[in-house]
Write an enzyme that holds these catalytic residues in place. Structure first.
Site, PDB file in Angstrom:
ATOM      1  N   SER A 161     -10.666   7.012  11.321  1.00 40.49           N
ATOM      2  CA  SER A 161      -9.777   8.127  11.030  1.00 40.49           C
ATOM      3  C   SER A 161      -9.197   8.707  12.325  1.00 40.49           C
ATOM      4  CB  SER A 161     -10.528   9.174  10.202  1.00 40.49           C
ATOM      5  OG  SER A 161      -9.659  10.105   9.637  1.00 40.49           O
ATOM      6  N   ASP A 255      -5.891   5.562  -0.051  1.00 42.39           N
ATOM      7  CA  ASP A 255      -5.896   6.431   1.130  1.00 42.39           C
ATOM      8  C   ASP A 255      -4.443   6.628   1.558  1.00 42.39           C
ATOM      9  OD1 ASP A 255      -6.189   7.666   3.601  1.00 42.39           O
ATOM     10  OD2 ASP A 255      -7.520   6.149   4.446  1.00 42.39           O
ATOM     11  N   HIS A 285     -10.771   6.639   1.770  1.00 45.80           N
ATOM     12  CA  HIS A 285     -11.009   7.172   3.106  1.00 45.80           C
ATOM     13  C   HIS A 285     -12.431   7.729   3.180  1.00 45.80           C
ATOM     14  CE1 HIS A 285      -9.194   8.542   6.916  1.00 45.80           C
ATOM     15  NE2 HIS A 285     -10.137   9.463   6.872  1.00 45.80           N
TER      16      HIS A 285
END
Length: 323
Positions: A161, A255, A285
């Site tokens: 991320s 995501d 995610h």
């Protein structure tokens, strides 16, 4: 369609970490996130030793680092090391919150994994986290971190991320400054721009675990709502994509950031570079925390570990087979 085990993981996660927490203050978000991470973090693998250390950047910022090393090595460094930058939207996360990931990479590859606890927003806005991770990477390349290292060790960068943003940005910055030594970059559900790439930006805007609204909230807490942003901190705004280390970019099907990974890989490949894309069907995610239950996440984890092992020093591979 969600993988059934991921649907069950989401139910478990939401019970501890409810949706839309970006509406809360950063301290409130961190308290919830830390509780959520602790709930889903298993005991350390028996094969590892762990050592924490402080590190002061050249700009005078005190950071914490954590080394995960295979117990069979004692105090002897592996011939390959990975700097890991945790996710959390530049606002959340710590050495503890991502121990599930960092410990398992070390246990499953035999590589030394060094987790980096960089400064967080909004107390430390852009480019604070980027500056910290760049400084730690340079120190690692110069063998200046507070852990013993082999002179023949190779270094790779990894992150998930926001941490993947940091890994990609650092690799681009090192390339621009002519600094060599990073052998690979592994990016897991990366956020590589200030707005996700289509079509996932639109089709997955309300995906479980991370929404488009969440992405924008974290973006504004780190970079601020007004441009210009520090250019080097946004990988998908780079002017060129050549001469980067071999890159693995992983996206999750459900995501809003899924296509950031695809676009980054396409640009590296178009520039003649070595980049590979893997999309986790049925995944979301933050799904790495479902490693114990999800077949798709286990495959994703193997993709990362195999990539990192393949780009470590050859001498390490021999030692690993003999371990």
């Amino acid at each position: 369609m969600l993988e059934p085990q991921i649907a069950a993981f989401i139910d478990e996660a939401v019970a501890v970490y409810p949706a839309h927490t970006t509406a809360l203050s950063p301290p409130e978000q961190r308290a919830l996130y830390d509780r959520y991470a602790a709930t889903l973090t298993p005991a350390l693998p028996d094969v590892l030793t762990v050592r924490d250390a402080g590190y002061t950047t050249r700009a005078g910022h005190a950071l914490r680092l954590r080394l995960y090393r295979h117990r069979a090595r004692g105090d002897q460094a592996a011939h390959g090391a990975v700097l890991y930058f945790h996710g959390g939207g530049f606002v959340l996360g710590s050495l503890d919150s991502h121990q599930l990931v960092t410990a398992r990479i070390a246990a499953d590859t035999g590589l030394d994994v060094i987790a980096v606890d960089y400064r967080l927003a909004p107390e430390h806005p852009a480019p604070a986290a980027h500056d910290d991770c760049l400084d730690v990477t340079l120190a690692a390349l110069e063998r200046q971190l507070p852990f013993n290292s082999s002179s023949g060790a190779t270094l790779q960068l990894a992150g998930d991320s926001a941490g993947a943003t940091l890994a990609a940005s650092v690799a681009l910055r090192l390339r621009d400054e002519g600094v060599e030594g990073v052998r690979g970059i592994a990016l897991v559900y990366p956020m590589l721009g200030t707005d996700p790439q289509p079509p996932a930006r639109d089709t997955e805007a309300h995906a479980p675990m991370l929404t488009l609204r969440d992405v924008h909230a974290f973006r504004d807490l780190y970079w601020g709502a007004q441009r210009p942003y520090p250019a080097w901190t946004i990988p998908l705004e780079a002017s060129r994509y050549d001469n980067l280390p071999p890159t693995l970019a992983i996206g999750a099907e459900h995501d809003p950031l899924r296509d950031d990974a695809r676009v980054f890989v396409e640009r590296i490949q178009a520039a003649g570079g070595d980049a590979r894309l893997w999309i986790g069907t049925g995944l979301v995610h933050g799904c790495w925390r479902a490693l114990a239950s999800s077949p798709g996440v286990r495959t994703m984890h193997r993709q990362v570990c195999d990539f990192l092992a393949a780009h470590a020093a050859p001498v390490f591979d021999t030692a690993r087979r003999e371990a």
